[in-house]
Design an enzyme around this catalytic site. Structure first.
Site, PDB file in Angstrom:
ATOM      1  N   HIS A  64      -8.591   8.997   9.470  1.00 18.05           N
ATOM      2  CA  HIS A  64      -8.922   8.050   8.622  1.00 18.05           C
ATOM      3  C   HIS A  64      -8.374   8.111   7.218  1.00 18.05           C
ATOM      4  CE1 HIS A  64     -13.013   5.589   7.262  1.00 18.05           C
ATOM      5  NE2 HIS A  64     -12.124   4.871   6.501  1.00 18.05           N
ATOM      6  N   PHE A  67      -3.051   4.677   3.594  1.00 16.84           N
ATOM      7  CA  PHE A  67      -1.377   4.851   3.373  1.00 16.84           C
ATOM      8  C   PHE A  67      -1.056   2.780   2.946  1.00 16.84           C
ATOM      9  CE2 PHE A  67       0.319   8.659   5.704  1.00 16.84           C
ATOM     10  CZ  PHE A  67      -0.737   9.363   5.208  1.00 16.84           C
ATOM     11  N   ARG A  68      -1.971   2.299   2.642  1.00 21.47           N
ATOM     12  CA  ARG A  68      -1.632   1.388   1.843  1.00 21.47           C
ATOM     13  C   ARG A  68      -0.077  -0.055   1.987  1.00 21.47           C
ATOM     14  NH1 ARG A  68      -6.679   0.460   0.373  1.00 21.47           N
ATOM     15  NH2 ARG A  68      -7.351   1.880  -1.547  1.00 21.47           N
ATOM     16  N   ASN A  99      -6.847  -2.538   7.026  1.00 21.54           N
ATOM     17  CA  ASN A  99      -7.424  -3.836   5.953  1.00 21.54           C
ATOM     18  C   ASN A  99      -5.841  -3.457   4.950  1.00 21.54           C
ATOM     19  OD1 ASN A  99      -7.871  -0.671   5.160  1.00 21.54           O
ATOM     20  ND2 ASN A  99      -9.384  -1.505   3.983  1.00 21.54           N
ATOM     21  N   ASP A 278     -10.853   9.799   4.599  1.00 23.20           N
ATOM     22  CA  ASP A 278     -11.045   8.586   4.551  1.00 23.20           C
ATOM     23  C   ASP A 278     -10.234   8.278   3.042  1.00 23.20           C
ATOM     24  OD1 ASP A 278     -11.109   5.692   3.721  1.00 23.20           O
ATOM     25  OD2 ASP A 278     -13.499   6.064   2.617  1.00 23.20           O
ATOM     26  N   HIS A 282      -5.483   4.705  -4.650  1.00 28.75           N
ATOM     27  CA  HIS A 282      -5.210   3.726  -6.251  1.00 28.75           C
ATOM     28  C   HIS A 282      -5.116   4.177  -7.240  1.00 28.75           C
ATOM     29  CE1 HIS A 282      -7.722   0.896  -3.951  1.00 28.75           C
ATOM     30  NE2 HIS A 282      -8.890   1.592  -3.427  1.00 28.75           N
TER      31      HIS A 282
END
Length: 411
Positions: A64, A67-68, A99, A278, A282
């Site tokens: 989970h 990695f953007r 996502n 998770d 950021h």
């Protein structure tokens, strides 16, 4: 004929979910060709590492992570940057979330993601987006670990997608699903799955005592459901959220001390079968916005935190191997991953269980360069990480440029 190996690791204490022993571990062509007691390897090896005093664990499988990449959030973290942080934390395989922006919800977009992932230094696999109206795409894609249901608000998801009629149709397909479902939403999902589900359902980042109890109840009834806990929900609570401010904001949010205790109980009795980070990078500049986006990095700090929990008597090393390697790999049917046995991928992490260290922002390899555990003193440190027979992290340095491969997902 004597066994020919590329690498021999000898002298370390190998820990598996069922025991521990001083071991000889030999690999060739990226797989284990010998796993036995120290001194048992009678072949020849091109390279030998004497690992006396260290503990060997199966390479961690983190099922989970965010990695953007690809998309508009790639400035927060890429497969190249975040896989390096993972390797420094003993993680040898990750499953990345869909996502992204744009969502990974079509076969074409999944191919774009695959192209990005080739820059990873560790192995990887993918979860695919279940949007409720892309069933044809879900049935068409191959080699994905699960189809992700986002049923509560989180990063990139602006409104809950829970709808009982759509869930009924999706769960009846027999496809494997993973869900972000909290509180009442989880209760609804479990009820729909009990009536209509024909395949496995995995619940991400369980955070509440009532959620643990709900999983315990349905699993006892024979429902095909598994669950995971995240390190931030195990080692932080709502008092830390007040202290950390936006750096402690994630979804699900940090909960009460009683909820944290229930998670530990769920790990101990097998209700929760995995620990996964998770990991959600950021930048600090992102976190300073109002409102701040939820999510925290975690791939580099998970194992040191768990080793410290072992030192404190909250877990055994066998538990760590079960919850971070064998369990996650089994839930998502990851071939060759999660255990140190002949024929399996030669993934390993060597740790020093006696080493004391202070987790520091300055040491984080994740692109944002911070952790909510900055300043926390722990006992236990990652020394080396082996991915399919190749060292990727050694003595504080990433020693490869890429080389990760897509994991094969079994049926």
């Amino acid at each position: 004929m004597a066994c020919q190996a590329t690498l021999l690791v000898t002298g370390a204490t190998l820990v598996t979910p069922v025991g521990a022993f001083a071991a000889d571990l030999a690999s060739a062509d990226g797989r284990w060709v010998h796993v036995g007691p120290a001194g048992s390897f009678g072949g020849q090896a091109a390279q030998t590492l004497q690992a006396d005093g260290l503990t060997a664990l199966p390479g961690l499988v983190d099922v989970h992570v965010h990695f953007r990449e690809p998309g508009v959030h790639a400035h927060k973290g890429t497969y190249a940057s975040e896989s390096r942080a993972a390797a420094a934390g003993g993680v040898t395989c990750v499953l990345t979330m869909p996502n992204t922006n744009p969502f990974t919800d079509s076969p074409e977009q999944l191919e774009v993601v695959r192209d990005c992932a080739r820059q990873s230094v560790i192995d990887y696999g993918f979860h695919f987006m279940a949007s409720g109206d892309n069933l044809d795409a879900m049935l068409a894609v191959r080699n994905v670990a699960s189809h992700k249901l986002y049923l509560n608000e989180t990063t990139g998801i602006t409104s809950p997608l829970a709808d009982e009629s759509r869930l009924r149709d999706l769960l009846a397909t027999g496809l494997p699903f993973m869900a972000h479902a909290e509180g009442d939403t989880l209760d609804m999902l479990l009820a729909v799955h009990a009536q209509w589900g024909t395949g496995p359902l995995h619940i991400g980042h369980v955070a509440l005592a009532r959620e643990v109890e709900a999983l315990r109840r349905v699993r006892a009834a024979g429902q095909w459901v598994t669950g995971e806990a995240s390190p931030h929900h195990l080692f932080l609570d709502e008092t830390d959220a007040a202290r950390l401010g936006p750096l402690g904001d994630m979804r699900p949010t940090l909960k009460s001390a009683a909820d944290v205790a229930a998670l530990w109980e769920g790990l101990a009795d097998g209700t929760l079968e995995a620990i996964a980070t998770d990991h959600a990078p950021h930048l600090l500049s992102d976190k300073q916005r109002v409102p701040a986006p939820p999510g925290v990095p975690g791939v580099q700090t998970m194992l040191p935190l768990l080793l410290d929990a072992v030192a404190a008597g909250r877990l055994s090393l066998q538990d760590v191997a079960r919850l971070t390697s064998r369990g996650p790999a089994a839930i998502f049917r990851l071939q060759g991953k999660g255990q140190v046995t002949c024929g399996a991928d030669a993934d390993l992490v060597l740790v020093d269980t006696a080493a004391e260290q202070t987790i520091s922002n300055a040491d984080q390899l994740t692109k944002p360069g911070w952790t909510p555990f900055d300043g926390r003193r722990v006992r236990g440190a990652v020394v080396r990480t082996l991915r399919r027979g190749e060292w990727v992290y050694a003595d504080g340095e990433i020693v490869v440029e890429a080389g990760g491969q897509e994991v094969v997902v079994g049926r």
